[in-house]
Each structure stands twice: as structure tokens, then as C-alpha cells.
Design an enzyme around this catalytic site. Structure first.
Site, PDB file in Angstrom:
ATOM      1  N   GLU A 286     -79.159 -65.754 -48.620  1.00 25.06           N
ATOM      2  CA  GLU A 286     -77.779 -66.063 -48.231  1.00 25.06           C
ATOM      3  C   GLU A 286     -76.802 -65.476 -49.257  1.00 25.06           C
ATOM      4  O   GLU A 286     -77.029 -65.540 -50.456  1.00 25.06           O
ATOM      5  CB  GLU A 286     -77.622 -67.585 -48.157  1.00 25.06           C
ATOM      6  N   LYS A 350     -72.594 -68.331 -39.672  1.00 24.14           N
ATOM      7  CA  LYS A 350     -73.125 -69.688 -39.827  1.00 24.14           C
ATOM      8  C   LYS A 350     -72.304 -70.691 -39.023  1.00 24.14           C
ATOM      9  O   LYS A 350     -71.075 -70.749 -39.128  1.00 24.14           O
ATOM     10  CB  LYS A 350     -73.116 -70.061 -41.313  1.00 24.14           C
ATOM     11  N   CYS A 400     -78.961 -71.412 -44.799  1.00 21.56           N
ATOM     12  CA  CYS A 400     -78.944 -72.564 -45.700  1.00 21.56           C
ATOM     13  C   CYS A 400     -79.208 -73.874 -44.968  1.00 21.56           C
ATOM     14  O   CYS A 400     -80.252 -74.081 -44.383  1.00 21.56           O
ATOM     15  CB  CYS A 400     -77.610 -72.584 -46.453  1.00 21.56           C
TER      16      CYS A 400
END
Length: 524
Positions: A286, A350, A400
Site C-alpha cells: 500500500e 480504496k 489495508c
């Protein structure tokens, strides 16, 4: 005036008790036992008995007193499990330690209300003649499921995750999701507490519950072992060689322009070393690039040239930005896929943001709290669960924290993903238990959808996870590393992939029905 307590079979058993020192100590003990069942201690058998002290302490008490005991146990559990929140806040914001501890206590106090609602609700239903031992699993699952999306949506440390190393047991999650294991654990605790309180199995209702529990404890792992073996025997529907690069970039250096060249040189070296084993896909963590990849320039060109030089698909995280119609600048947490021809081919933004990390819930009330993630503007969620396409396979990317959201994950697989990739930067957590907890929870996404999962973490823990949830390879924490492995997938479309949290919905409906029945009946 004393209040008569009523057991689940309608027999008057004792006067209602108020919380005392003994009850308080049992609640604290229960919270500690449950916390110890999670990583990094990993004493998973304690989850099978961790609720027993709480259930014993609540027996015969009024619902309000039971809520207080449950809240106390929940507070201890969350303080011991997510203590790393205070560490992250103090290390990466200007908030002083005492205030960070206050934020942690506030967060744990709110989350503890779910434990309180469980014990208080259980006693409320018991007073109305609902057998606690039978309703406890459904009530707990309904509350866990509610916690996963209500308020700020924080499904971290769902009870079932404590059993991630019990491979025969976890196979059931391809049907029930992680909530099925939570239900079994709570049922075991409820039966054990009932047997202890009754001092045997002669009390009416105890023996049938013990019989059902015994059947489940024997049958579920046996069925899971058989299912895992059957999956392993299937010819793979596809294979792919994948490499991960764990850069081990210190968070303090990550966005410092003085370290930009060093960071990119490290990823170039790791990619070159991995490319010698001829992977078809190389995965960086990430926000691996310490710049905005979307901006034209030599830094972007270097990444494109790297993929072309080694003739690999390159997946990596990078911050991105967009401007709203009102002219406001929003930041995105983005994953990019670059082709072996050195072209950007697809992106994913995300969707599930981290509370207090990428946004502050209730900003007006918590005006004194800064986001932990540095951003040029408001961090905005993505909208579409992109499925990336390779010549030999399709895959989805979890960035994440998204790896702990089963309902989001299944959307990628339902959309055609053959395997999953989790890119993350757990450097925020330091050497706490958080990286271990994060990895443990992500393993369930593989089993729920029967797909392999590749995990690339900046400082660790990177991993390759098989469709049965086994961690085939686990990298070190806080070390630079690369690894190449072959992933294969069985091509099985699971019940959970197709229908999602049906089990959790069923538990919620059972709980609502019990509450409705109890409301009509009143105290018996």
C-alpha cells in the site's frame, strides 16, 4: 425489596443480585481471557471458556446489572486487544500520550457496549422465559454483525478470528462466514456456564444443549477436514506465479523527500531480485510509491520502465487525488496495475477507509483529533470494487483495513476474481500485536471465498495464504524481503460468495423474534 430471578425453564432460583466485587473480578477475568485468545498471545483455547466468567457473574442479576458486568468485561477486552490505537496516535499525530489514552478509552468504552448489550439482553430474555443457552449464539452474532457496520463500522477482533489456526474448524466459514465460529464459541461458553451454575446436567434443558454441543464440536471439524481435503484433491482451475516485495520503509521516512530516491531504489532492487524467478505479477505494498504516480514525470516513468524491463505485471499502491465539482481537493488511496509493456492498465480506489486514520468520525465533536494519514485534502472512499485482469487470471485488491470486511471482499470474488491481493502498510502499528491480528483476520477471506490470498505489507507481515486458510509462507516483521510463490485456485464458488452474510441475517432475525416474543410475554 428483593427481585426474584427466574431460570430459563421458568423456575424461581434466587434473588436478583447487584454487581459486587466478585462479579467485577469475574468480568475483568473474562475480558482478559478473551483478549489472550487473539494474537499475539494466540492462546486460542481460551476463547472457548472466556465468556464463562461473565455468564456466571451475570446469572441471577437484573438486566441493567448484567449490562454493567458485560460492559466491564468488554472494556477490558478492547483495551487489551486494540491498545495499539494509542501507540499509533501518539507516534504519528501531535496528540499527547494522555489524550491518546483518553481516545483509546473512549473508543473501548463505546465498543464495550456490545458486550454489555449481550449480557444485559441475555438476562432480559431469560426473565421472559427465553432459554439463554439457546439464544446466546444468535444474540452475540447479531451484535457482532451490527458492530461491523453500525456507527463507525469496526469488525476488528470478531470472536471467531481467534480460531484462525484451527484449520479444520474454520472451513465452515465458506457457508456461515466468521460469524459461524463466533456462534459455536458462544454456544460452548453458554453450555459450560449453565452446567457450572446447575452443578451438573440434571437441570431441565441442559442435557439437550450439551448433546447438541457435543455433536457440533465433533462434526464441524470433521466436516471441515473432509472439505479441505476434497478441495485439495480438485485439479486447479488455474495457476499463477506471484512475487511480493516488502520494502520495510520506516513510516517516519516514507513521505520525506530526502528518502524518496532510497525508497524507490529499494523497490527496484527487490523487484529485480524477484524477477529472476520469473513471476507473472509483482506486488508492492500500500502507498509504496512516495509520490503521486498519476502525475507525469521521471518518477512515474521509472516505475513504468521497471515493469517493462523485467516484463512483469506490477501492482502497487500510491496516493492519488481528484477535484470535486465544488473545487475541493480529495485524496484517494489507490492501487495501480502496470503491464509488462510499461503501460498503466487499471486502478482501484480504496472503499473502506480507516476511522481516525484516513478520516475522523464525527469531526465536529472530535475537532481536536487529526487524521493519522497525511493528506493534501479530504480522503475520499472509492466506489467500485475493481477486478484486475491478467492473461492467466483475474484478481481483486484489498487495501489495508479492507481485509477485515468479509462483505466487501466477497464482492471482488463474486465479480470474477480468481485470487485476492491484500496490500497494506502496517508500519503505523510498530511492534505491537496489530500486525499479527491483521494477518490472522485476513486468512478468513481466503476460506470464505475459496481463493488464495497474496499479502504484501510494507514492514510485514507479508504472506501467501491458501484457499483453506493455511498460511503457506509468512515473512518477517520489520525486515526487507521478497518472495516468489505459485498460487492456484480450485474454481469453487462458495455459498458465502454467492449469498453473503445469510447466517448473520438469520441470527439477527432470530434475536428480533425472541425480543418480540419476550416483549409480548413479559416477565414470568
Amino acid at each position: 425489596m428483593a427481585t426474584v430471578a427466574v431460570s430459563s425453564n421458568g423456575v424461581k432460583v434466587a434473588a436478583a443480585k447487584q454487581p459486587g466485587r466478585g462479579g467485577f473480578l469475574l468480568a475483568v477475568a473474562g475480558g482478559l481471557l478473551l483478549a489472550a485468545s487473539f494474537p499475539a498471545l494466540d492462546l486460542e483455547p481460551l476463547a472457548w471458556v472466556g465468556f464463562v466468567p461473565l455468564l456466571v457473574a451475570a446469572r441471577g442479576r437484573r438486566p441493567r446489572a448484567a449490562f454493567a458486568l458485560g460492559w466491564t468485561g468488554g472494556l477490558v477486552f478492547y483495551l487489551a486487544t486494540v491498545y495499539w490505537v494509542a501507540y499509533t496516535i501518539t507516534h504519528y499525530t501531535a496528540v499527547p500520550l494522555l489524550l491518546a489514552i483518553g481516545i483509546l478509552v473512549l473508543m473501548a468504552s463505546i465498543l464495550a457496549c456490545y458486550h454489555g448489550a449481550f449480557l444485559g439482553g441475555l438476562r432480559w430474555l431469560e426473565e421472559r422465559g427465553v432459554p439463554a443457552v439457546w439464544i446466546a449464539p444468535a444474540l452475540w452474532v447479531a451484535l457482532e454483525w451490527l458492530r461491523s457496520w453500525f456507527f463507525i463500522g469496526f469488525p476488528w477482533a470478531t470472536l471467531g478470528y481467534s480460531q484462525y489456526r484451527h484449520h479444520a474448524l474454520v472451513q465452515m466459514v465458506e457457508v456461515t462466514g466468521v460469524y459461524g465460529i463466533s456462534a459455536l464459541l458462544v454456544f460452548f461458553n453458554a453450555v459450560a456456564a449453565t452446567v457450572l451454575a446447575a452443578r451438573g446436567v440434571r437441570e431441565r434443558g441442559v442435557f439437550p444443549a450439551l448433546l447438541v454441543l457435543t455433536a457440533l464440536v465433533v462434526a464441524v471439524p470433521l466436516a471441515g477436514k473432509w472439505r479441505a481435503a476434497a478441495i485439495a484433491r480438485r485439479p486447479p482451475a488455474g495457476r499463477l506465479r506471484v512475487a511480493i516485495a516488502q520494502g520495510n520503509i520506516e513510516q517516519d521516512h516514507k513521505w520525506d523527500p530526502a528518502y524518496q530516491g532510497e525508497t524507490m531504489a529499494r523497490y527496484r532492487d527487490l523487484t529485480g531480485a524477484a524477477a529472476a524467478s520469473r513471476p507473472e505479477l509483482v506486488v508492492w505494498p500500500e502507498t509504496a510509491t512516495p509520490f503521486f504516480f498519476q502525475e507525469p514525470g521521471p518518477l512515474r516513468d521509472d516505475v513504468l520502465e521497471l515493469a517493462e524491463r523485467h516484463h512483469v505485471h506490477l501492482l502497487f499502491g500510491s496516493p492519488a487525488a481528484r477535484q470535486t465539482r465544488g473545487g475541493e481537493l480529495e485524496e484517494l488511496n489507490r492501487a495501480y496495475l502496470v503491464s509488462p509493456e510499461g503501460r498503466e492498465v487499471a486502478t482501484y480506489d480504496k472503499i473502506q477507509l480507516v476511522p481516525f486514520g484516513e478520516y475522523v468520525p464525527f469531526e465536529r465533536a472530535l475537532f481536536f483529533v487529526d487524521r493519522i494519514v497525511e493528506a493534501i485534502g479530504r480522503v475520499a472512499p472509492g466506489l467500485v470494487p475493481t477486478v484486475f485482469h491478467l492473461p492467466a487470471a483475474d484478481f481483486g485488491v484489498l487495501i489495508c483495513y479492507e481485509g477485515v470486511f468479509p462483505a466487501l471482499t466477497r464482492r471482488f470474488v463474486d465479480g470474477g476474481a480468481d485470487f485476492l491481493v491484500n496490500i497494506t502498510n502496517d508500519a503505523w502499528y510498530g511492534r505491537t500485536s496489530a500486525p499479527y491480528q491483521h494477518l490472522a483476520q485476513v486468512t478468513f477471506r481466503a476460506v470464505e471465498n475459496r481463493v488464495p490470498l497474496v499479502r504484501s505489507a510494507n514492514t510485514g507481515i507479508s504472506a501467501f495464504i491458501d484457499p483453506d486458510g493455511r498460511i503457506r509462507w509468512q515473512g518477517p516483521l520489520y525486515e526487507t524481503a521478497w518472495h516468489v510463490d505459485e498460487v492456484s485456485w480450485p474454481g469453487v464458488r462458495t455459498f458465502y460468495t454467492r449469498f453473503g452474510d445469510v447466517f448473520a441475517w438469520a441470527c439477527a432475525l432470530v434475536t428480533l423474534a425472541a425480543v418480540g416474543w419476550g416483549t409480548r410475554r413479559g416477565i414470568v
